[in-house]
Design a protein around this motif. Sequence first.
Motif, short mmCIF file in Angstrom:
data_model
loop_
_atom_site.label_atom_id
_atom_site.label_comp_id
_atom_site.label_asym_id
_atom_site.label_seq_id
_atom_site.Cartn_x
_atom_site.Cartn_y
_atom_site.Cartn_z
N SER A 34 -45.91 -4.40 -17.11
CA SER A 34 -45.15 -5.63 -16.41
C SER A 34 -43.83 -5.07 -15.84
CB SER A 34 -44.84 -6.84 -17.07
OG SER A 34 -43.86 -6.46 -18.09
N ASP A 35 -43.38 -5.19 -14.81
CA ASP A 35 -42.07 -4.92 -14.20
C ASP A 35 -41.14 -4.65 -15.26
OD1 ASP A 35 -43.51 -4.64 -11.69
OD2 ASP A 35 -42.48 -6.48 -10.82
N GLN A 36 -41.17 -5.82 -16.08
CA GLN A 36 -39.85 -5.69 -17.10
C GLN A 36 -40.31 -4.49 -18.09
OE1 GLN A 36 -37.98 -8.99 -18.73
NE2 GLN A 36 -38.71 -10.24 -16.98
N GLU A 37 -41.37 -4.20 -18.55
CA GLU A 37 -41.86 -3.27 -19.35
C GLU A 37 -41.73 -2.08 -18.70
OE1 GLU A 37 -45.31 -5.98 -21.99
OE2 GLU A 37 -46.02 -4.56 -20.17
N ASN A 79 -39.46 -1.15 -16.63
CA ASN A 79 -38.04 -1.07 -16.43
C ASN A 79 -37.38 -0.89 -17.96
OD1 ASN A 79 -37.46 -1.41 -13.73
ND2 ASN A 79 -37.72 -3.48 -13.88
N ALA A 80 -37.82 -1.34 -18.99
CA ALA A 80 -37.51 -1.23 -20.31
C ALA A 80 -37.71 0.34 -20.61
CB ALA A 80 -38.12 -2.02 -21.31
N LEU A 109 -34.55 -7.94 -21.24
CA LEU A 109 -36.03 -7.66 -20.88
C LEU A 109 -37.09 -8.17 -21.67
CD1 LEU A 109 -35.56 -4.05 -19.19
CD2 LEU A 109 -35.53 -6.53 -17.98
N GLU A 110 -37.96 -8.64 -21.44
CA GLU A 110 -39.30 -9.19 -22.43
C GLU A 110 -40.28 -7.88 -22.32
OE1 GLU A 110 -39.59 -11.88 -23.88
OE2 GLU A 110 -38.03 -13.10 -23.12
N CYS A 111 -39.96 -7.21 -23.64
CA CYS A 111 -41.09 -6.17 -23.81
C CYS A 111 -41.77 -6.11 -25.13
CB CYS A 111 -40.21 -4.89 -23.59
SG CYS A 111 -38.77 -4.60 -24.36
#
Length: 406
Positions: A33-36, A38-39, A16-18
């Motif tokens: 963001s969605d990735q943040e 989910n992280a 993931l990009e966080c």
Amino acid sequence: MDITQIKRLIGKLDQLECGDMVLNDFLLTWEKSDQEVNATFLVADILRGLRERNISSRLFDSGLGISLFRDQSTRTRFSFASACNLLGLEVQDLDEGKSQVAHGETVRETATMVSFMADVIGIRDDLYIGKGNAYMREVAEAVHAGYLDGVLEQRPTLINLQCDIDHPTQTMADMLHLIHHFGGVENLKGKKLAMTWAYSPSYGKPLSVPQGVIGLMTRFGMDVVLAHPEGYEMMQEVEAVAKKNAAEGGGRFSKTNSMAEAFNGAHIAYPKSWAPFSAMEERTALYEEGDVDGIQTLEKELLAQNADFKDWECTESLMSTTHQASALYMHCLPADITGVSCKNGEVQASVFERYRASVYMQAGYKPYIIAAMILLSKVKHPADVLDGMLSAAKPRACLINPSKAR
């Protein structure tokens, strides 16, 4: 959770990009963001797994977590303290009554003075519409300026522990509870969540929990239904966020003035009282004017208005209309329980008692969510840091084997 499961979660986190969360505050879920998002869930689960395995997750050897609560709190206050302690931080509560704030000290000065060795600041400021989130941003700007000016050696990150708009630590914990209950985030798509107003004998409950729920749960393809009596509307800007999220996430956001309609076929029921947005605006204006008589009059009017909707209660009858008559009941606590904590309330006693352990588990995710928010604001590569903690396997505590203790 075993070591293999923790390693698998770390592997997923690594994808993931966080990195943009470093030195950035966590104020509204829809700013991430969605990735943040989910992280944050993954880090919370990894930290929980480490603690279950008695593995230390100390990120800090020293440092402070500053807490400022402008409203009463049990769960969030102790969750913030637990999260800081889990990562190795001490906690100091800022009591404005014992500070120079009462003597006219500016927000910038207070924020800077408490931050010399602080790594995180957690604030609850949910009482007045248009004030709480704005105050948090003012504090964040002050500490950022202090960091850029070289006054502060590090930039404390700010965590929203509940404001007038959102309650991200609560709703993120709620979401993690749903992910575990339904066996994965992918299983939430199409599930119906009823976020409904419910009667309370008190009048001034914040809007931030229901607003936070519709602002977050709509991101996961769920069918989110907001139900309340006429006159109990919330912020239009947050409803716009919910509509946008539903459209982008493949879910649905709708509104109704019928509690029964919201419960019908629901997989999740979240009955929770809140004050009308217009009333909260009026109350804020009265407090600014120091109009004590006006505030008392407003309180009487709102209590009378609430009393017109005592039938908005989560009952066994309503729960029987949910999906397979077994919807997951949720509440941020404390719940107004009919016949227990009040004469008439949000939920029938038998319903609450049946779901009591589940609701307590729901609350139990909050310390890990807050710890995850802190960790992600401090390290660029969280997967590497967490993998290092797992590999080191430093014991958190010297525990006696219960089976051998007599």
